[in-house]
Design a protein around this motif. Structure first.
Motif, PDB file in Angstrom:
ATOM      1  N   MET A   1      40.920  21.725  50.108  1.00 28.33           N
ATOM      2  CA  MET A   1      39.885  21.037  50.851  1.00 28.33           C
ATOM      3  C   MET A   1      38.513  21.509  50.351  1.00 28.33           C
ATOM      4  SD  MET A   1      39.320  20.832  54.970  1.00 28.33           S
ATOM      5  CE  MET A   1      40.898  20.137  55.377  1.00 28.33           C
ATOM      6  N   GLU A   3      34.336  21.715  50.559  1.00 31.18           N
ATOM      7  CA  GLU A   3      33.334  21.773  51.618  1.00 31.18           C
ATOM      8  C   GLU A   3      32.427  20.543  51.537  1.00 31.18           C
ATOM      9  OE1 GLU A   3      29.780  24.758  52.839  1.00 31.18           O
ATOM     10  OE2 GLU A   3      31.674  25.644  52.185  1.00 31.18           O
ATOM     11  N   LEU A   4      32.180  19.959  52.694  1.00 30.45           N
ATOM     12  CA  LEU A   4      31.287  18.801  52.746  1.00 30.45           C
ATOM     13  C   LEU A   4      29.855  19.251  52.478  1.00 30.45           C
ATOM     14  CD1 LEU A   4      32.682  16.939  55.878  1.00 30.45           C
ATOM     15  CD2 LEU A   4      32.747  16.144  53.524  1.00 30.45           C
ATOM     16  N   ASP A  23      37.236  13.983  47.132  1.00 27.85           N
ATOM     17  CA  ASP A  23      37.858  14.838  48.146  1.00 27.85           C
ATOM     18  C   ASP A  23      37.063  14.843  49.440  1.00 27.85           C
ATOM     19  OD1 ASP A  23      39.998  15.518  46.542  1.00 27.85           O
ATOM     20  OD2 ASP A  23      39.144  17.438  45.889  1.00 27.85           O
ATOM     21  N   GLN A  24      35.755  14.827  49.337  1.00 29.95           N
ATOM     22  CA  GLN A  24      34.911  14.817  50.539  1.00 29.95           C
ATOM     23  C   GLN A  24      35.038  13.491  51.288  1.00 29.95           C
ATOM     24  OE1 GLN A  24      31.396  15.815  48.375  1.00 29.95           O
ATOM     25  NE2 GLN A  24      31.539  18.000  48.858  1.00 29.95           N
ATOM     26  N   ARG A  26      37.761  11.691  51.358  1.00 28.29           N
ATOM     27  CA  ARG A  26      39.059  11.813  52.051  1.00 28.29           C
ATOM     28  C   ARG A  26      38.895  12.612  53.345  1.00 28.29           C
ATOM     29  NH1 ARG A  26      40.535  12.796  46.706  1.00 28.29           N
ATOM     30  NH2 ARG A  26      41.693  11.053  45.793  1.00 28.29           N
ATOM     31  N   GLU A  27      38.122  13.691  53.270  1.00 29.33           N
ATOM     32  CA  GLU A  27      37.899  14.537  54.442  1.00 29.33           C
ATOM     33  C   GLU A  27      37.153  13.770  55.543  1.00 29.33           C
ATOM     34  OE1 GLU A  27      35.876  18.874  55.252  1.00 29.33           O
ATOM     35  OE2 GLU A  27      36.719  18.477  53.279  1.00 29.33           O
ATOM     36  N   GLU A  31      38.341  12.699  59.311  1.00 30.70           N
ATOM     37  CA  GLU A  31      37.491  13.074  60.444  1.00 30.70           C
ATOM     38  C   GLU A  31      37.169  11.855  61.323  1.00 30.70           C
ATOM     39  OE1 GLU A  31      32.987  14.251  60.151  1.00 30.70           O
ATOM     40  OE2 GLU A  31      34.177  15.782  59.138  1.00 30.70           O
TER      41      GLU A  31
END
Length: 141
Positions: A1, A3-4, A23-24, A26-27, A31
């Motif tokens: 994961m 970091e945003l 990846d961000q 996807r996060e 959320e």
């Protein structure tokens, strides 16, 4: 994961931030973010991720994607009005992003300037962590 990037909260359903990676995105989808507004022109920087690839990913995750390219330092009132229309129609919550998030903050403030006094908009931008004295003058003059 991963970091945003630093998120700046402008209103309950709107945050801004700098350039997002796959990846961000996807996060953010995990959320519960429903819409991404991307305010950078394609290939503004050599190492910038591909807009089409990010869009395809966001849409595959069920997010709405809007590309409103705005040249840094050249944000117009008309682009602010357009940002306001995009935001009003967007499924919430929304994350708007560009290189640093500042362009998105300017667009949001310009979209609100007919509804709120400039000093209030400046205070909201400052509370969110923006320091843009030249732009603040534009809102208050």
């Amino acid at each position: 994961m991963t970091e945003l990037p630093a998120m700046r909260q402008l209103e309950e359903n709107l945050r801004t931030c700098g350039q997002l990676t796959a990846d961000q995105i996807r996060e953010l989808a995990a959320e519960g973010v429903k819409t991404l507004i991307f305010n950078r022109p394609d290939q503004e920087e050599v190492d910038q991720p591909s807009t089409l690839e990010l869009q395809a990913l966001a849409e595959s995750l069920g997010m709405k994607w809007v590309h409103q390219p705005v040249v840094s330092g050249q944000v117009t009132d008309e682009q602010g009005v357009e940002f306001g229309r995009i935001y009003a129609e967007a499924p919430k919550p929304v994350v708007a992003f560009c290189r640093t998030g500042a362009r998105c903050g300017c667009l949001w403030a310009l979209s609100r300037k007919d509804q709120q006094p400039g000093q209030e908009l400046v205070a909201q931008l400052q509370q969110a962590g923006f320091d843009m004295p030249d732009f603040f003058k534009r809102l208050t003059s």
